[in-house]
Design a protein around this motif. Sequence first.
Motif, mmCIF file in Angstrom:
data_model
loop_
_atom_site.group_PDB
_atom_site.id
_atom_site.type_symbol
_atom_site.label_atom_id
_atom_site.label_comp_id
_atom_site.label_asym_id
_atom_site.label_seq_id
_atom_site.Cartn_x
_atom_site.Cartn_y
_atom_site.Cartn_z
ATOM 1 N N GLY A 81 21.590 -20.799 5.635
ATOM 2 C CA GLY A 81 21.044 -21.962 4.943
ATOM 3 C C GLY A 81 22.065 -22.890 4.351
ATOM 4 N N ALA A 82 22.624 -22.539 3.198
ATOM 5 C CA ALA A 82 23.427 -23.477 2.430
ATOM 6 C C ALA A 82 24.801 -23.758 3.041
ATOM 7 C CB ALA A 82 23.602 -22.961 0.998
ATOM 8 N N THR A 83 25.332 -22.831 3.811
ATOM 9 C CA THR A 83 26.660 -23.011 4.389
ATOM 10 C C THR A 83 26.559 -23.302 5.880
ATOM 11 O OG1 THR A 83 26.880 -20.639 4.823
ATOM 12 C CG2 THR A 83 27.671 -21.450 2.698
ATOM 13 N N SER A 84 27.656 -23.801 6.452
ATOM 14 C CA SER A 84 27.647 -24.150 7.867
ATOM 15 C C SER A 84 27.898 -22.951 8.764
ATOM 16 C CB SER A 84 28.697 -25.226 8.156
ATOM 17 O OG SER A 84 29.988 -24.740 7.817
ATOM 18 N N SER A 85 28.303 -21.815 8.185
ATOM 19 C CA SER A 85 28.552 -20.635 8.993
ATOM 20 C C SER A 85 28.304 -19.379 8.165
ATOM 21 C CB SER A 85 29.990 -20.634 9.528
ATOM 22 O OG SER A 85 30.915 -20.555 8.458
ATOM 23 N N THR A 99 23.766 -29.578 10.562
ATOM 24 C CA THR A 99 22.929 -29.701 11.754
ATOM 25 C C THR A 99 22.927 -28.440 12.583
ATOM 26 O OG1 THR A 99 24.780 -30.674 12.943
ATOM 27 C CG2 THR A 99 23.244 -32.189 11.868
ATOM 28 N N SER A 100 23.776 -27.480 12.234
ATOM 29 C CA SER A 100 23.779 -26.203 12.936
ATOM 30 C C SER A 100 24.394 -25.140 12.041
ATOM 31 C CB SER A 100 24.544 -26.298 14.263
ATOM 32 O OG SER A 100 25.891 -26.661 14.021
ATOM 33 N N ILE A 101 24.022 -23.908 12.275
ATOM 34 C CA ILE A 101 24.572 -22.766 11.553
ATOM 35 C C ILE A 101 25.231 -21.837 12.577
ATOM 36 C CG2 ILE A 101 24.034 -20.709 10.203
ATOM 37 C CD1 ILE A 101 23.821 -23.147 8.520
ATOM 38 N N PHE A 102 26.488 -21.500 12.364
ATOM 39 C CA PHE A 102 27.193 -20.562 13.232
ATOM 40 C C PHE A 102 27.128 -19.171 12.620
ATOM 41 C CE2 PHE A 102 28.986 -24.605 14.448
ATOM 42 C CZ PHE A 102 29.130 -24.487 15.822
ATOM 43 N N VAL A 108 20.860 -22.548 15.678
ATOM 44 C CA VAL A 108 21.517 -21.311 15.286
ATOM 45 C C VAL A 108 22.399 -20.897 16.459
ATOM 46 C CG1 VAL A 108 21.230 -18.879 14.718
ATOM 47 C CG2 VAL A 108 19.702 -20.587 13.711
ATOM 48 N N ILE A 109 23.704 -20.766 16.212
ATOM 49 C CA ILE A 109 24.668 -20.545 17.288
ATOM 50 C C ILE A 109 25.426 -19.248 17.030
ATOM 51 C CG2 ILE A 109 26.673 -21.496 18.492
ATOM 52 C CD1 ILE A 109 25.721 -24.269 17.551
ATOM 53 N N GLN A 127 36.734 -17.912 17.976
ATOM 54 C CA GLN A 127 36.541 -18.389 19.345
ATOM 55 C C GLN A 127 35.664 -19.645 19.351
ATOM 56 O OE1 GLN A 127 38.276 -16.878 21.796
ATOM 57 N NE2 GLN A 127 39.055 -15.466 20.218
ATOM 58 N N THR A 128 35.587 -20.320 20.503
ATOM 59 C CA THR A 128 34.761 -21.516 20.629
ATOM 60 C C THR A 128 33.569 -21.323 21.540
ATOM 61 O OG1 THR A 128 36.170 -22.331 22.429
ATOM 62 C CG2 THR A 128 36.720 -23.045 20.193
ATOM 63 N N GLN A 129 33.603 -20.299 22.401
ATOM 64 C CA GLN A 129 32.476 -20.033 23.301
ATOM 65 C C GLN A 129 31.314 -19.504 22.470
ATOM 66 O OE1 GLN A 129 31.200 -16.819 24.095
ATOM 67 N NE2 GLN A 129 29.776 -17.481 25.696
ATOM 68 N N ASN A 130 30.095 -19.919 22.814
ATOM 69 C CA ASN A 130 28.949 -19.510 22.004
ATOM 70 C C ASN A 130 27.658 -19.495 22.802
ATOM 71 O OD1 ASN A 130 29.677 -22.616 20.767
ATOM 72 N ND2 ASN A 130 27.767 -22.348 21.868
ATOM 73 N N VAL A 131 26.604 -18.977 22.197
ATOM 74 C CA VAL A 131 25.260 -18.970 22.765
ATOM 75 C C VAL A 131 24.307 -19.478 21.701
ATOM 76 C CG1 VAL A 131 23.385 -17.541 23.650
ATOM 77 C CG2 VAL A 131 25.722 -17.062 24.351
ATOM 78 N N THR A 132 23.438 -20.422 22.066
ATOM 79 C CA THR A 132 22.429 -20.920 21.134
ATOM 80 C C THR A 132 21.216 -20.002 21.168
ATOM 81 O OG1 THR A 132 23.137 -23.210 21.384
ATOM 82 C CG2 THR A 132 20.903 -22.850 20.569
ATOM 83 N N ILE A 133 20.740 -19.603 20.004
ATOM 84 C CA ILE A 133 19.588 -18.711 19.908
ATOM 85 C C ILE A 133 18.329 -19.559 19.769
ATOM 86 C CG2 ILE A 133 18.559 -16.784 18.657
ATOM 87 C CD1 ILE A 133 21.312 -16.146 17.549
ATOM 88 N N PRO A 134 17.366 -19.445 20.665
ATOM 89 C CA PRO A 134 16.166 -20.278 20.617
ATOM 90 C C PRO A 134 15.340 -20.064 19.348
ATOM 91 C CG PRO A 134 16.354 -19.150 22.719
ATOM 92 C CD PRO A 134 17.363 -18.535 21.813
ATOM 93 N N THR A 135 14.710 -21.112 18.893
ATOM 94 C CA THR A 135 13.802 -21.003 17.766
ATOM 95 C C THR A 135 12.655 -20.061 18.110
ATOM 96 O OG1 THR A 135 14.277 -23.282 17.170
ATOM 97 C CG2 THR A 135 12.316 -22.293 16.198
#
Length: 305
Positions: free
Chosen positions: A47-51, A80-83, A110-111, A117-125
Motif C-alpha cells: 500500500g503505502a510504499t512503492s515496494s 502506480t505499481s507495487i513491487f 502488482v509486480i 533484478q529488473t525482470q518481473n511478472v505482473t500478477i493479475p487482479t
Amino acid sequence: MASTYTTNIRLTKQGDGDNANTWGEILNNVLSLVDQAVGSYTTITVGATSSVALTENQGSADQASSAILEIAGTVGGAHTSIFVYLPAGAAKTYAIKNAVSANTTASDAVILRVAGQTQNVTIPTGGVGYFFTNGTSVDTLNATGFSAITTTQADARYVGLTGTQTITGAKAFTSTVTITGGAVMTSTATFTGSVLVSAPVNVNTVTLTDAASIVPSFDAGNTFVVTLGGNRTLAAPTSANIGQTGSIRIIQDATGSRTLSYNSAYQFVSGSAPTMDTSAGAQSILVFSCRSATTIDAVMLHDFK
C-alpha cells in the motif's frame, strides 16, 4: 565448525559438536521451518510504499519461506505499481493470490521481481497462480504467457482466455485483442476507432409480421423481410438510429396485386412513393438510411427475376 544455513529457505545446518544438549530444540525449529516452506499461508500487505521485500531470516520464520502468499492491501494513489521482491540467490516455488483491493486499472499493478533484478511478472487482479524463481529471475508455469496459471477470477486484460468466458463490468483494452473463436455480444458494443473486418460480415435477416400496419423495429437488425398477404401500410420504424442503414425485402404472396403505402417518416426521391412489382411472388427491396430517428430516406429496387 560453526553452524551455517541452507541457501534457499535458510534452515540451520549444525556444525560438528555444536549445540550440545540443545540440538533437539534446533532440530524442532528446522522441522517447523520446513513445515512453513511446504504448507504455510502468509498474507503480505502492500500500500503505502512503492515496494515490499519479503522478509528473509536465517534459521527463523519469515515471509519468503512460505509456500502460499496472499498479496492484500491497496495499490494506487501515490504509486502506480507495487513491487514485491523475492530474495536474491534463493530458488523456490510459490502459490500466489492477488487479493489487492484497489488494483483496478492497467497502471495499478502488482509486480513480482527478484531483489536487485529488473525482470518481473505482473500478477493479475484477482488471479491465483503458481510462480517459480531461480534466485535471479521469476516466471510462471508458462514462461511465454500467463494463461496457464490463472483462474476464471483473473483480469482479462492480462491473461489469454480459453473456453467460454463471461466478462462483466467495464474493461479497457489498450492494445490489440485477438478473438480466434466466435464472439457473442448481447448488448451494445461501441467502437471509437476504425474497425477493420477481413472476413465476410453475416447479417441476421429479421422476418416482419404481416399485418394491416407493418411495424419494423430497427433495433432488431438491419435486414428485414416480409411477405404481403393483402394491401398494407409500412408504419414508422421504432428505435431508428441516426446513420443506420439497411433494407426491407418485400415479397408478393401467391396471389399478388398487393399494394404497400408508407408512413410519412419515409422520404423518397422527388417526394414520390415508389411503385413496386405486384405480380405473384415478385420481390422488391426497399433500401433505407436513417437521417434521424423520425426521417428515413429510402429508395425502391424491384423487378428481380
